[in-house]
Design a protein around this motif. Sequence first.
Motif, short mmCIF file in Angstrom:
data_model
loop_
_atom_site.label_atom_id
_atom_site.label_comp_id
_atom_site.label_asym_id
_atom_site.label_seq_id
_atom_site.Cartn_x
_atom_site.Cartn_y
_atom_site.Cartn_z
N TYR A 254 9.01 4.81 -9.40
CA TYR A 254 8.86 5.23 -10.79
C TYR A 254 7.38 5.45 -11.13
CZ TYR A 254 9.44 5.33 -15.87
OH TYR A 254 9.42 5.70 -17.19
N LEU A 255 6.52 4.53 -10.70
CA LEU A 255 5.09 4.68 -10.97
C LEU A 255 4.50 5.88 -10.25
CD1 LEU A 255 3.81 0.98 -10.98
CD2 LEU A 255 3.89 2.57 -12.90
N VAL A 256 4.91 6.09 -9.00
CA VAL A 256 4.40 7.24 -8.25
C VAL A 256 4.79 8.54 -8.97
CG1 VAL A 256 4.61 8.54 -6.10
CG2 VAL A 256 4.38 6.05 -6.03
N GLU A 257 6.02 8.61 -9.45
CA GLU A 257 6.50 9.83 -10.10
C GLU A 257 5.85 10.08 -11.45
OE1 GLU A 257 10.79 10.62 -10.18
OE2 GLU A 257 11.02 8.94 -8.78
N HIS A 258 5.58 9.00 -12.20
CA HIS A 258 5.26 9.19 -13.61
C HIS A 258 3.85 8.76 -14.03
CE1 HIS A 258 9.38 10.34 -14.31
NE2 HIS A 258 9.82 9.21 -13.77
N LEU A 259 3.04 8.29 -13.09
CA LEU A 259 1.69 7.84 -13.48
C LEU A 259 0.90 8.97 -14.14
CD1 LEU A 259 -0.51 5.70 -13.55
CD2 LEU A 259 -1.15 6.37 -11.22
N ASP A 260 1.01 10.17 -13.62
CA ASP A 260 0.23 11.28 -14.17
C ASP A 260 0.65 11.64 -15.60
OD1 ASP A 260 -1.45 11.67 -12.01
OD2 ASP A 260 -0.02 12.97 -10.97
N LEU A 271 1.10 -9.45 -10.78
CA LEU A 271 1.06 -10.91 -10.83
C LEU A 271 0.32 -11.52 -9.65
CD1 LEU A 271 4.65 -11.81 -12.12
CD2 LEU A 271 2.56 -11.36 -13.42
N THR A 272 0.11 -10.76 -8.57
CA THR A 272 -0.55 -11.31 -7.39
C THR A 272 -1.62 -10.35 -6.90
OG1 THR A 272 0.99 -10.32 -5.79
CG2 THR A 272 1.58 -12.49 -6.70
N VAL A 273 -2.56 -10.90 -6.14
CA VAL A 273 -3.65 -10.11 -5.58
C VAL A 273 -3.11 -9.07 -4.61
CG1 VAL A 273 -5.69 -10.21 -4.10
CG2 VAL A 273 -5.38 -11.91 -5.91
N SER A 274 -2.21 -9.49 -3.72
CA SER A 274 -1.70 -8.56 -2.71
C SER A 274 -0.94 -7.41 -3.35
CB SER A 274 -0.82 -9.29 -1.69
OG SER A 274 0.29 -9.90 -2.32
N ALA A 275 -0.22 -7.69 -4.45
CA ALA A 275 0.50 -6.63 -5.14
C ALA A 275 -0.47 -5.61 -5.74
CB ALA A 275 1.40 -7.20 -6.24
N ALA A 276 -1.58 -6.09 -6.30
CA ALA A 276 -2.58 -5.17 -6.86
C ALA A 276 -3.19 -4.30 -5.77
CB ALA A 276 -3.67 -5.96 -7.59
N GLU A 277 -3.51 -4.90 -4.65
CA GLU A 277 -4.12 -4.15 -3.56
C GLU A 277 -3.15 -3.13 -2.98
OE1 GLU A 277 -7.25 -7.67 -2.15
OE2 GLU A 277 -5.37 -7.37 -1.06
N ASP A 278 -1.90 -3.55 -2.79
CA ASP A 278 -0.89 -2.62 -2.26
C ASP A 278 -0.64 -1.47 -3.24
OD1 ASP A 278 -0.62 -4.10 0.02
OD2 ASP A 278 1.24 -5.09 -0.58
N LEU A 279 -0.58 -1.80 -4.52
CA LEU A 279 -0.30 -0.78 -5.53
C LEU A 279 -1.42 0.25 -5.59
CD1 LEU A 279 1.64 0.14 -7.76
CD2 LEU A 279 0.36 -1.30 -9.35
N ALA A 280 -2.67 -0.22 -5.55
CA ALA A 280 -3.79 0.72 -5.57
C ALA A 280 -3.74 1.65 -4.36
CB ALA A 280 -5.11 -0.06 -5.60
N GLU A 281 -3.41 1.10 -3.21
CA GLU A 281 -3.32 1.93 -2.00
C GLU A 281 -2.21 2.98 -2.14
OE1 GLU A 281 -2.28 1.44 2.76
OE2 GLU A 281 -2.88 -0.32 1.59
N LEU A 282 -1.11 2.58 -2.75
CA LEU A 282 0.02 3.50 -2.92
C LEU A 282 -0.32 4.64 -3.88
CD1 LEU A 282 3.09 4.22 -2.65
CD2 LEU A 282 3.46 2.70 -4.61
#
Length: 750
Positions: A254-260, A271-282
């Motif tokens: 959903y975020l990939v499709e609609h961020l723009d 909620l977690t550091v690893s989630a933030a890092e993974d999300l930024a990479e995605l």
Amino acid sequence: MTAGIDSPQSSALSLREEAREALEALTGHAGADFHDGQFEAISALVQERRRVLVVQRTGWGKSAVYFLAALLQRRRGAGPALIVSPLIALMRDQVAAARRAGVRAEAISSANPTEWAEIERALAADEIDVLLVSPERLVNPRFREEQLPRLVERCGLLVIDEAHCISDWGHDFRPDYRRLRDLVAELGPEVPVLATTATANSRVVADVAEQLGVQGPQGTDAEGGVLTLRGPLTRASLRLGSLSLDDDRTRLSYLVEHLDQMPGSGIIYTLTVSAAEDLAELLDRPDRRVRAYTGRTDSEERAELERALKNNEVKALAATSALGMGFDKPDLGFVVHLGAPSSPVAYYQQVGRAGRATDTADVLLLPGREDRAIWEYFATASMPSQESASAVLSALASSDRPLSTPALEARVDVRRTPLELLLKVLAVDGAVQNVKGGWIATGTPWVYDGPRYEKVARARREEQQAMLEYERLESGDPQQCRMLFLARQLDDDTATPCGRCDVCAGPWYPAPGSGSAGTGSAGASAAQDSAAAQVSALLERVGVPVTPRAQWPQGLDRLGVIDDSGRTPRGNIPATQRAEEGRALARSSDLGWAGLLRQVLRTDEEGRPVDSEVPDALGRRIVEVLAAWDWEQRPAAVVAIPSLTRPHLVSSLAAGIANVGRLADLGQLGLAPGAEPLRAGGNSAFRLADLWDRFVVTEELQQRLEEQEGAPLLLVDDSISSRWTMTVAARALRRAGSGPVLPLALALEA
């Protein structure tokens, strides 16, 4: 009778004119005027020298109140103002804003140590009007002994910014803030005190007001007690929504499709550091930058990321709560949460970053199934226990010298972060003191306030339940509204339905699977396929590096840890005895993997580990980890860590790896007689002491190792947390003649 020039009415009028002129200089806008309540606060501080608590929404202008009050106090011959603020990242901006109004302001924090000496000289010369300090500075021995007494003696105004941090009922309680109660008590009754916050319900307001109202050294409080100025907390610019999706894969797609489609630039909280890092990479791509901002981000990079977001050079920062209070971008276009905070008040604080100077800003919550487990982890980690406190006090009392935090770790089985938090709590209560060289016990009696901590824990559980209720609000009920719900959580009884949120007006955000704006059905389908492919590449990625331990912890001699030569290991672990870099299938907090790994490593209703064989799906992914591992020399054998809690899981994992990889299965290390299941948690010193004599290289294993003639081997376990199990086991194998030892596990606990 005509009022004389010195009458209260005349004096108030002239003060308002003087304050408004200073406001114009501060804002840079001719004709600027006060919001409701701003001048009332300034007047109470400057004319009446009262203690004032201001509870106003983000963007109302609380900093204008304290800078103008400080300036007006200085013009009347008062000493410099002391502003205590946790917002180190904002201090430079605040200093610059104050200087625009002719206020000579400086800041002392960990961000500018090279400037401290010059600032201290300027203070001594009375060349500073406002000094901003972090609450941590108040417990620094040198600052407390050399600077603070002189500041208290000369202080013309004390300001406590983000005052909800004082209260352990607050969503962001910080023990260092609790010390401010003592600072307030040291001030004379003639010194005005201002506390400000945007996130305080009635319980927090009462707690903060009580601490502001403590009696001074003469036994009197400022005339009139504490004045509380509380305004409406609703934000008309925010368009709130909550969208529950099935799993991480769907939320990320959903975020990939609609961020723009989201307006301007914004923040995506995780909620977690690893989630933030993974999300930024995605989400990051050349034409749309997205960067991670977490507690692992160093201070210089944080400043650069904040600048980039303010200048719209990034579409978004994927951030943990490390990007919270104090970040000020008036035109921030959106705030999205990938996972819900544990409290509606904390949620209100974070979404308040958006839409301060715009007519509209979008706020969307994407809750996750793992939210409650994460809430519980952080809740239990933040509460001090009576057992730990007693152990710390006993250790300090029995020492003839100050003890550093690492030295304390060898005496009390408390991990570093909880230990540092506990020391702050004890210091605030006067039971311990931070001095040169470490910590000492003061001898002041300390009693664990069990009933209070239980009430706080109960309040936290109630907040969690309220957050779940927020997620479940449904449209169609005229009594329901997301902004109204948040305002009521803050005990704002002036709020009315906003008419903008998805409960009031229906969903305003794109429906899942609708594709990007401006695309037809074929384009939408292509966009969804592309998003799904990007998300799959992230979620299905396996193989997390596990850095080996390189040094022994301090204080092992106190715990009776000795090697075969009768010596206690110290310093670096010899290269010939340490593990190599290892691999885990995934982190236990990784997006997409958390649920599956938690299911495999679950416990039953009584807290006992559930033991089963490795699921085929995970087994196949472990093979991918092995195939991608860039080792210098291929391992020839597999050894299992002996497990008393999940023997089938570990043994099936090791056997399956040996079979698929055509490696020699050497069985498992032996356990010392009487070995019991390891205790959960513990700091490095105690963990290592528990493990030191745990593993035995049996005669059978010794013979099999010799047959391998020094070839590398895989050391297999179900999960890796502290890394000491793998460190001790690898040492035993290397000393028995094995080749390089490469740890491998299903989960890395991080």
